[in-house]
Design a protein around this motif. Structure first.
Motif, PDB file in Angstrom:
ATOM      1  N   ARG A  40     -41.609 -11.821  21.483  1.00  0.00           N
ATOM      2  CA  ARG A  40     -41.873 -11.201  20.232  1.00  0.00           C
ATOM      3  C   ARG A  40     -41.764 -11.772  18.855  1.00  0.00           C
ATOM      4  NH1 ARG A  40     -41.851  -5.664  19.701  1.00  0.00           N
ATOM      5  NH2 ARG A  40     -40.276  -5.857  18.312  1.00  0.00           N
ATOM      6  N   ALA A  41     -42.619 -11.900  18.351  1.00  0.00           N
ATOM      7  CA  ALA A  41     -42.480 -12.649  16.799  1.00  0.00           C
ATOM      8  C   ALA A  41     -41.629 -11.843  15.873  1.00  0.00           C
ATOM      9  CB  ALA A  41     -44.008 -12.984  16.265  1.00  0.00           C
ATOM     10  N   ALA A  42     -42.055 -10.390  16.375  1.00  0.00           N
ATOM     11  CA  ALA A  42     -41.254  -9.525  15.308  1.00  0.00           C
ATOM     12  C   ALA A  42     -39.725  -9.445  15.572  1.00  0.00           C
ATOM     13  CB  ALA A  42     -41.628  -7.957  15.600  1.00  0.00           C
ATOM     14  N   ASP A  43     -39.305 -10.378  16.432  1.00  0.00           N
ATOM     15  CA  ASP A  43     -37.744 -10.403  16.611  1.00  0.00           C
ATOM     16  C   ASP A  43     -37.015 -11.595  15.825  1.00  0.00           C
ATOM     17  OD1 ASP A  43     -37.625  -8.468  18.497  1.00  0.00           O
ATOM     18  OD2 ASP A  43     -37.809  -9.728  20.186  1.00  0.00           O
ATOM     19  N   LEU A  44     -38.264 -12.468  15.153  1.00  0.00           N
ATOM     20  CA  LEU A  44     -37.831 -13.396  14.324  1.00  0.00           C
ATOM     21  C   LEU A  44     -38.061 -13.269  12.900  1.00  0.00           C
ATOM     22  CD1 LEU A  44     -39.016 -16.103  17.068  1.00  0.00           C
ATOM     23  CD2 LEU A  44     -36.540 -15.410  16.394  1.00  0.00           C
ATOM     24  N   MET A  45     -38.031 -14.297  12.057  1.00  0.00           N
ATOM     25  CA  MET A  45     -38.186 -13.878  10.635  1.00  0.00           C
ATOM     26  C   MET A  45     -39.524 -14.713  10.034  1.00  0.00           C
ATOM     27  SD  MET A  45     -34.186 -13.789   9.260  1.00  0.00           S
ATOM     28  CE  MET A  45     -33.844 -15.334  10.393  1.00  0.00           C
ATOM     29  N   ILE A  46     -39.418 -15.879  10.045  1.00  0.00           N
ATOM     30  CA  ILE A  46     -40.791 -16.590   9.502  1.00  0.00           C
ATOM     31  C   ILE A  46     -40.838 -17.808  10.651  1.00  0.00           C
ATOM     32  CG2 ILE A  46     -40.968 -16.163   6.994  1.00  0.00           C
ATOM     33  CD1 ILE A  46     -39.115 -18.431   6.451  1.00  0.00           C
ATOM     34  N   PRO A  47     -41.073 -17.392  11.902  1.00  0.00           N
ATOM     35  CA  PRO A  47     -41.096 -18.547  12.772  1.00  0.00           C
ATOM     36  C   PRO A  47     -42.144 -19.276  12.790  1.00  0.00           C
ATOM     37  CG  PRO A  47     -41.803 -16.461  13.829  1.00  0.00           C
ATOM     38  CD  PRO A  47     -41.455 -16.061  12.593  1.00  0.00           C
ATOM     39  N   PHE A  78     -39.138 -33.353  30.280  1.00  0.00           N
ATOM     40  CA  PHE A  78     -39.954 -32.491  30.404  1.00  0.00           C
ATOM     41  C   PHE A  78     -40.721 -31.966  29.073  1.00  0.00           C
ATOM     42  CE2 PHE A  78     -35.598 -30.718  29.887  1.00  0.00           C
ATOM     43  CZ  PHE A  78     -35.763 -29.620  28.931  1.00  0.00           C
ATOM     44  N   LEU A  79     -41.657 -31.262  28.980  1.00  0.00           N
ATOM     45  CA  LEU A  79     -42.078 -30.825  27.789  1.00  0.00           C
ATOM     46  C   LEU A  79     -41.648 -29.564  27.335  1.00  0.00           C
ATOM     47  CD1 LEU A  79     -46.192 -31.138  27.824  1.00  0.00           C
ATOM     48  CD2 LEU A  79     -44.584 -32.449  26.887  1.00  0.00           C
ATOM     49  N   ALA A  80     -41.431 -29.209  26.201  1.00  0.00           N
ATOM     50  CA  ALA A  80     -40.700 -27.960  25.910  1.00  0.00           C
ATOM     51  C   ALA A  80     -41.515 -27.813  24.375  1.00  0.00           C
ATOM     52  CB  ALA A  80     -39.292 -28.180  25.351  1.00  0.00           C
ATOM     53  N   PHE A  81     -41.421 -26.139  24.295  1.00  0.00           N
ATOM     54  CA  PHE A  81     -41.763 -25.779  22.752  1.00  0.00           C
ATOM     55  C   PHE A  81     -40.519 -25.373  22.262  1.00  0.00           C
ATOM     56  CE2 PHE A  81     -46.047 -23.987  24.240  1.00  0.00           C
ATOM     57  CZ  PHE A  81     -46.719 -25.044  23.699  1.00  0.00           C
ATOM     58  N   GLU A  82     -40.277 -25.718  20.983  1.00  0.00           N
ATOM     59  CA  GLU A  82     -39.055 -25.307  20.183  1.00  0.00           C
ATOM     60  C   GLU A  82     -39.508 -24.247  18.969  1.00  0.00           C
ATOM     61  OE1 GLU A  82     -35.424 -26.550  17.139  1.00  0.00           O
ATOM     62  OE2 GLU A  82     -36.749 -28.049  17.953  1.00  0.00           O
ATOM     63  N   VAL A  83     -39.128 -23.131  19.326  1.00  0.00           N
ATOM     64  CA  VAL A  83     -39.330 -22.095  17.874  1.00  0.00           C
ATOM     65  C   VAL A  83     -38.449 -22.036  16.914  1.00  0.00           C
ATOM     66  CG1 VAL A  83     -39.745 -19.654  17.781  1.00  0.00           C
ATOM     67  CG2 VAL A  83     -40.552 -20.611  19.808  1.00  0.00           C
ATOM     68  N   LEU A  84     -38.937 -22.550  15.726  1.00  0.00           N
ATOM     69  CA  LEU A  84     -37.972 -22.549  14.617  1.00  0.00           C
ATOM     70  C   LEU A  84     -37.988 -21.354  14.012  1.00  0.00           C
ATOM     71  CD1 LEU A  84     -39.599 -26.124  13.055  1.00  0.00           C
ATOM     72  CD2 LEU A  84     -37.725 -25.759  14.775  1.00  0.00           C
TER      73      LEU A  84
END
Length: 204
Positions: A40-47, A78-84
């Motif tokens: 949920r993008a709403a759980d973060l601020m400016i991701p 492995f490949l990974a996504f990091e959400v900043l």
């Protein structure tokens, strides 16, 4: 704490953030989710989102270590996504800000690990990131400090000052191969490579 992230290891990220040296943060178990997860993008601020090459160590790493020692210590890749994300009101931050904010590490989406062979040349791995099926960014393993394994070398030189040891089984994110992308609600992000299994994240 289950591992570390090394950030700002590519020219693309350094230019985007206007910070011209790497930084690092820690990865907590609560941050990690498998490929295919919903966020949920709403759980973060400016991701924002990045595509990374990541490693799991099969043995302890001495500090400092050279490239040969690091290569022999890696068990899986492995490949990974990091959400900043950041507690600051914008991405106009300094190196000190980034370090204070755990190098902006908010979430990690893990692809499927594969056994690492020391003879592999990860510099040649080609990576493509897509958003809703359209190419959003591309990069290569060599975009990470010339060789993604050098991110681990860098970390072994940094952590002794913090009295932190790189123990077996720990994870290290080596940094993004491309400039970070906005984490837009309603988007299906995927990344594929020429050697490693893909990774997927669906954003609500």
């Amino acid at each position: 704490m289950i591992g570390h992230k090394v950030g700002l290891t590519s020219v693309a990220m350094q230019e985007q953030m206007q910070i011209h040296e790497p930084d690092s943060g820690v990865v907590l178990a609560s941050m990690v989710a498998p490929s295919g997860s919903l966020l949920r993008a709403a759980d973060l601020m400016i991701p924002r989102i990045e595509t990374e090459i990541a490693f799991r160590r099969g043995r302890d790493l001495p500090e400092p270590a050279d490239l040969h020692t690091v290569r022999a210590a890696v068990a899986e890749v492995f490949l990974a996504f990091e959400v900043l994300d950041t507690v600051f009101t914008s991405w106009d931050i300094t190196l000190v800000d980034s370090i204070a904010d755990n190098a902006a590490c908010a979430r990690v989406i893990r692809g499927t690990p594969v056994a690492f062979h020391p003879a592999w040349d990860l510099r040649a791995v080609q990576i493509t990131a897509t958003a809703d099926g359209a190419v959003a960014a591309t990069g290569q393993g060599r975009d990470i400090l010339g060789d993604p394994l050098k991110a681990l070398v860098w970390l072994t030189h940094r952590l002794p000052a913090q009295d932190i040891a790189l123990r077996a089984e720990g994870t290290v994110l080596a940094g993004s191969v491309h400039a970070s992308l906005p984490l837009t609600p309603g988007t299906d992000f995927c990344a594929t490579s020429t050697r490693l299994p893909g990774v997927r994240l669906r954003v609500l």
